[in-house]
Structure formats: C-alpha cells, structure tokens
Motif scaffolding. Structure first.
Motif, mmCIF file in Angstrom:
data_model
loop_
_atom_site.group_PDB
_atom_site.id
_atom_site.type_symbol
_atom_site.label_atom_id
_atom_site.label_comp_id
_atom_site.label_asym_id
_atom_site.label_seq_id
_atom_site.Cartn_x
_atom_site.Cartn_y
_atom_site.Cartn_z
ATOM 1 N N GLY A 69 43.923 33.112 24.099
ATOM 2 C CA GLY A 69 43.422 31.784 23.754
ATOM 3 C C GLY A 69 43.430 30.855 24.955
ATOM 4 O O GLY A 69 43.660 31.266 26.087
ATOM 5 N N GLY A 70 43.148 29.600 24.714
ATOM 6 C CA GLY A 70 43.157 28.608 25.778
ATOM 7 C C GLY A 70 41.882 28.600 26.597
ATOM 8 O O GLY A 70 40.842 29.128 26.191
ATOM 9 N N ASP A 71 41.979 27.976 27.766
ATOM 10 C CA ASP A 71 40.823 27.812 28.655
ATOM 11 C C ASP A 71 40.326 29.117 29.265
ATOM 12 O O ASP A 71 39.192 29.201 29.711
ATOM 13 C CB ASP A 71 41.163 26.841 29.794
ATOM 14 C CG ASP A 71 41.400 25.424 29.293
ATOM 15 O OD1 ASP A 71 40.908 25.101 28.195
ATOM 16 O OD2 ASP A 71 42.071 24.650 30.003
ATOM 17 N N SER A 72 41.172 30.137 29.299
ATOM 18 C CA SER A 72 40.782 31.389 29.943
ATOM 19 C C SER A 72 39.606 32.054 29.233
ATOM 20 O O SER A 72 38.823 32.762 29.854
ATOM 21 C CB SER A 72 41.965 32.351 30.048
ATOM 22 O OG SER A 72 42.415 32.734 28.766
ATOM 23 N N VAL A 73 39.447 31.827 27.932
ATOM 24 C CA VAL A 73 38.323 32.412 27.190
ATOM 25 C C VAL A 73 37.003 31.910 27.767
ATOM 26 O O VAL A 73 36.106 32.706 28.083
ATOM 27 C CB VAL A 73 38.401 32.071 25.686
ATOM 28 C CG1 VAL A 73 37.169 32.585 24.954
ATOM 29 C CG2 VAL A 73 39.658 32.631 25.073
ATOM 30 N N GLU A 74 36.888 30.614 27.902
ATOM 31 C CA GLU A 74 35.659 30.015 28.423
ATOM 32 C C GLU A 74 35.363 30.511 29.833
ATOM 33 O O GLU A 74 34.211 30.820 30.164
ATOM 34 C CB GLU A 74 35.787 28.493 28.417
ATOM 35 C CG GLU A 74 34.494 27.780 28.721
ATOM 36 C CD GLU A 74 34.629 26.274 28.575
ATOM 37 O OE1 GLU A 74 34.149 25.571 29.483
ATOM 38 O OE2 GLU A 74 35.196 25.825 27.568
ATOM 39 N N ILE A 75 36.388 30.637 30.652
ATOM 40 C CA ILE A 75 36.219 31.097 32.037
ATOM 41 C C ILE A 75 35.713 32.539 32.067
ATOM 42 O O ILE A 75 34.760 32.863 32.777
ATOM 43 C CB ILE A 75 37.538 30.949 32.818
ATOM 44 C CG1 ILE A 75 37.874 29.472 32.998
ATOM 45 C CG2 ILE A 75 37.465 31.684 34.160
ATOM 46 C CD1 ILE A 75 39.293 29.215 33.485
ATOM 47 N N LYS A 76 36.340 33.406 31.283
ATOM 48 C CA LYS A 76 35.955 34.827 31.272
ATOM 49 C C LYS A 76 34.556 35.027 30.703
ATOM 50 O O LYS A 76 33.788 35.852 31.198
ATOM 51 C CB LYS A 76 36.974 35.663 30.492
ATOM 52 C CG LYS A 76 38.339 35.721 31.127
ATOM 53 C CD LYS A 76 38.291 36.371 32.496
ATOM 54 C CE LYS A 76 39.683 36.436 33.088
ATOM 55 N NZ LYS A 76 39.687 36.900 34.461
ATOM 56 N N VAL A 77 34.207 34.283 29.669
ATOM 57 C CA VAL A 77 32.860 34.393 29.097
ATOM 58 C C VAL A 77 31.836 33.904 30.114
ATOM 59 O O VAL A 77 30.777 34.521 30.286
ATOM 60 C CB VAL A 77 32.761 33.630 27.761
ATOM 61 C CG1 VAL A 77 31.318 33.509 27.297
ATOM 62 C CG2 VAL A 77 33.613 34.310 26.698
ATOM 63 N N LYS A 78 32.136 32.818 30.810
ATOM 64 C CA LYS A 78 31.232 32.292 31.843
ATOM 65 C C LYS A 78 31.055 33.313 32.961
ATOM 66 O O LYS A 78 29.937 33.525 33.446
ATOM 67 C CB LYS A 78 31.778 30.968 32.395
ATOM 68 C CG LYS A 78 31.009 30.396 33.572
ATOM 69 C CD LYS A 78 29.873 29.521 33.111
ATOM 70 C CE LYS A 78 29.276 28.726 34.252
ATOM 71 N NZ LYS A 78 28.161 29.378 34.891
ATOM 72 N N GLU A 79 32.143 33.953 33.379
ATOM 73 C CA GLU A 79 32.042 35.003 34.403
ATOM 74 C C GLU A 79 31.106 36.120 33.953
ATOM 75 O O GLU A 79 30.262 36.579 34.723
ATOM 76 C CB GLU A 79 33.417 35.614 34.700
ATOM 77 C CG GLU A 79 34.352 34.758 35.481
ATOM 78 C CD GLU A 79 35.725 35.371 35.634
ATOM 79 O OE1 GLU A 79 36.474 34.880 36.492
ATOM 80 O OE2 GLU A 79 36.066 36.339 34.915
ATOM 81 N N ALA A 80 31.266 36.554 32.711
ATOM 82 C CA ALA A 80 30.419 37.625 32.182
ATOM 83 C C ALA A 80 28.961 37.173 32.105
ATOM 84 O O ALA A 80 28.056 37.917 32.498
ATOM 85 C CB ALA A 80 30.915 38.065 30.806
#
Length: 93
Positions: free
Chosen positions: A72-83
């Motif tokens: 959870g947290g901000d890391s989800v948005e970061i990883k999805v953006k990377e993908a």
C-alpha cells in the motif's frame, strides 16, 4: 530481489543469443550480404529483444507492482507509473 531474479539465467542466455545475432549482423554487413537478408536478421533480433522486454515487464508487474499493492501507500502509484512508462517506451520503439 527483483521480479526477474528467479529467471536470471534464462535472461542471460537469451541476451547472449541476441548478442550473437547482432554480431552476425555486423559480419553480414562486413561481408556485403544482400540487404534484404540483413533486414530479415535485424527484424529477428528486434523481435527477440522485444520478447525479453515484454517478459521483464510481465515479471515487473507480477512481482514489483503486486508487492507495492500489498504494501500500500505511495509505492503503488510509483510502480504503476514505472510500468506505464515502460509500456509507452516499448510501444514507441
């Protein structure tokens, strides 16, 4: 640990084969081979690299993105953006 770590040796083997294909392309040019034959081999090497890229992307989503979702947290948005950025680069290439 990265998503591809379990398959690392397979990736290394595939990339070594692609490296050999590219060296073969260089030899073909050096030997003045027919341009269409060279282009055929360029296409094969390109497809092989694209295959590696797609597999890495699949593993990134299955491992890194899934892990971020679980945390959870901000890391989800970061990883999805990377993908999403990686997909965009692949589509443009």
């Amino acid at each position: 640990m990265h998503g591809y770590t379990a398959s690392k040796s397979d990736y290394v083997k595939r990339l070594a084969r692609i490296e050999g294909q590219v060296r073969g392309l260089s030899r073909m040019v050096d030997d003045d081979k027919y341009c269409i034959d060279i282009l055929t081999q360029v296409s094969a090497a390109t497809k092989a690299l694209q295959s590696v890229a797609v597999k890495l992307l699949e593993e990134h989503m299955a491992h890194c993105v899934a892990e971020a979702v679980a945390e959870g947290g901000d890391s989800v948005e970061i990883k999805v953006k990377e993908a999403a950025d990686a997909i965009a680069r692949l589509v443009r290439s």
